[in-house]
Scaffold this motif. Structure first.
Motif, PDB file in Angstrom:
ATOM      1  N   ALA A  79       0.786  -1.186  -0.073  1.00 34.26           N
ATOM      2  CA  ALA A  79      -0.041   0.035  -0.071  1.00 34.26           C
ATOM      3  C   ALA A  79       0.837   1.177  -0.019  1.00 34.26           C
ATOM      4  N   ARG A  80       1.945   1.391   0.761  1.00 30.94           N
ATOM      5  CA  ARG A  80       3.069   2.581   0.884  1.00 30.94           C
ATOM      6  C   ARG A  80       3.612   2.431  -0.522  1.00 30.94           C
ATOM      7  N   ASP A  81       4.002   1.344  -1.091  1.00 32.28           N
ATOM      8  CA  ASP A  81       4.746   1.428  -2.312  1.00 32.28           C
ATOM      9  C   ASP A  81       3.474   2.086  -3.524  1.00 32.28           C
ATOM     10  N   ARG A  82       2.488   1.563  -3.313  1.00 29.96           N
ATOM     11  CA  ARG A  82       1.408   2.200  -4.282  1.00 29.96           C
ATOM     12  C   ARG A  82       1.041   3.544  -3.925  1.00 29.96           C
ATOM     13  N   ALA A  83       1.099   3.754  -2.867  1.00 29.51           N
ATOM     14  CA  ALA A  83       0.798   5.314  -2.327  1.00 29.51           C
ATOM     15  C   ALA A  83       1.685   6.212  -3.099  1.00 29.51           C
ATOM     16  N   GLU A  84       2.987   5.793  -2.932  1.00 25.09           N
ATOM     17  CA  GLU A  84       4.221   6.419  -3.507  1.00 25.09           C
ATOM     18  C   GLU A  84       4.028   6.759  -4.964  1.00 25.09           C
ATOM     19  N   GLU A  85       3.796   5.759  -5.537  1.00 19.85           N
ATOM     20  CA  GLU A  85       3.801   5.422  -7.003  1.00 19.85           C
ATOM     21  C   GLU A  85       2.540   6.584  -7.403  1.00 19.85           C
ATOM     22  N   LEU A  86       1.680   6.610  -6.575  1.00 14.15           N
ATOM     23  CA  LEU A  86       0.305   7.384  -7.083  1.00 14.15           C
ATOM     24  C   LEU A  86       0.747   8.773  -6.789  1.00 14.15           C
ATOM     25  N   VAL A  87       1.487   9.044  -5.786  1.00  8.42           N
ATOM     26  CA  VAL A  87       1.839  10.452  -5.715  1.00  8.42           C
ATOM     27  C   VAL A  87       2.811  10.825  -6.534  1.00  8.42           C
TER      28      VAL A  87
END
Length: 170
Positions: A79-87
């Motif tokens: 989830a953190r990785d995906r959030a960073e990617e989305l950011v």
């Protein structure tokens, strides 16, 4: 006496409670030693199986909790990785949008400048054309006036006019 540990403990408890008290010792009693020892042996024999079962349950629980923790950590990490990617994607999108908006503003300014220059050029060209047409019109009028004076009924005056017209044309 076969049964589970709870039944054996209850039976042992009843055996001790129903035992006859010793004279002058209310806290002491007479218990059938063989019967009490048999019950304790049965409890001992049954306990390891239940302890093993309890240990298995506890180990299973610990493994399940451990596995759940690992899965939760993996989910959180993903989830953190995906959030960073989305950011990052959002930042790229915002930068692209800003550049696009800047290009639109620059293009609109360039279009306005080109319109202004084009309008000035067209106006200047039309003014020059107007001046050329006025000059040509003036020449046509002058030539016509000369022509009319040459074609007038006066023959003598016509000869002089013809000479003048011929000279003007040259």
């Amino acid at each position: 006496m076969n049964g589970n540990i709870e039944e054996l403990i209850t039976a042992l408890y009843d055996l001790i409670q129903d035992a006859k008290a010793l004279p002058l010792g209310a806290d002491k009693c007479i218990v059938e030693r063989d019967r009490a020892l048999d019950m304790l042996d049965e409890i001992s024999a049954l306990m390891p199986a239940e302890f093993k079962q309890a240990r298995t349950i506890v180990q299973s629980r610990e493994e399940l909790v451990s596995q759940a923790r690992r899965e939760a950590e993996t989910i959180v990490r993903n989830a953190r990785d995906r959030a960073e990617e989305l950011v990052q994607q959002e930042a790229i999108y915002l930068e692209a949008k800003k550049r696009c908006e800047d290009m639109v503003v620059q293009t609109q300014a360039r279009i306005q400048e080109l319109k202004r220059v084009s309008n000035g050029y067209v106006d200047n060209s039309l003014q020059q054309t107007e001046e050329s047409i006025l000059k040509a019109l003036t020449e046509v009028r002058e030539t016509r006036a000369k022509f009319q004076s040459l074609t007038a009924p006066e023959a003598g005056a016509a000869t002089d006019s013809q000479k003048s017209f011929t000279q003007d044309l040259d």
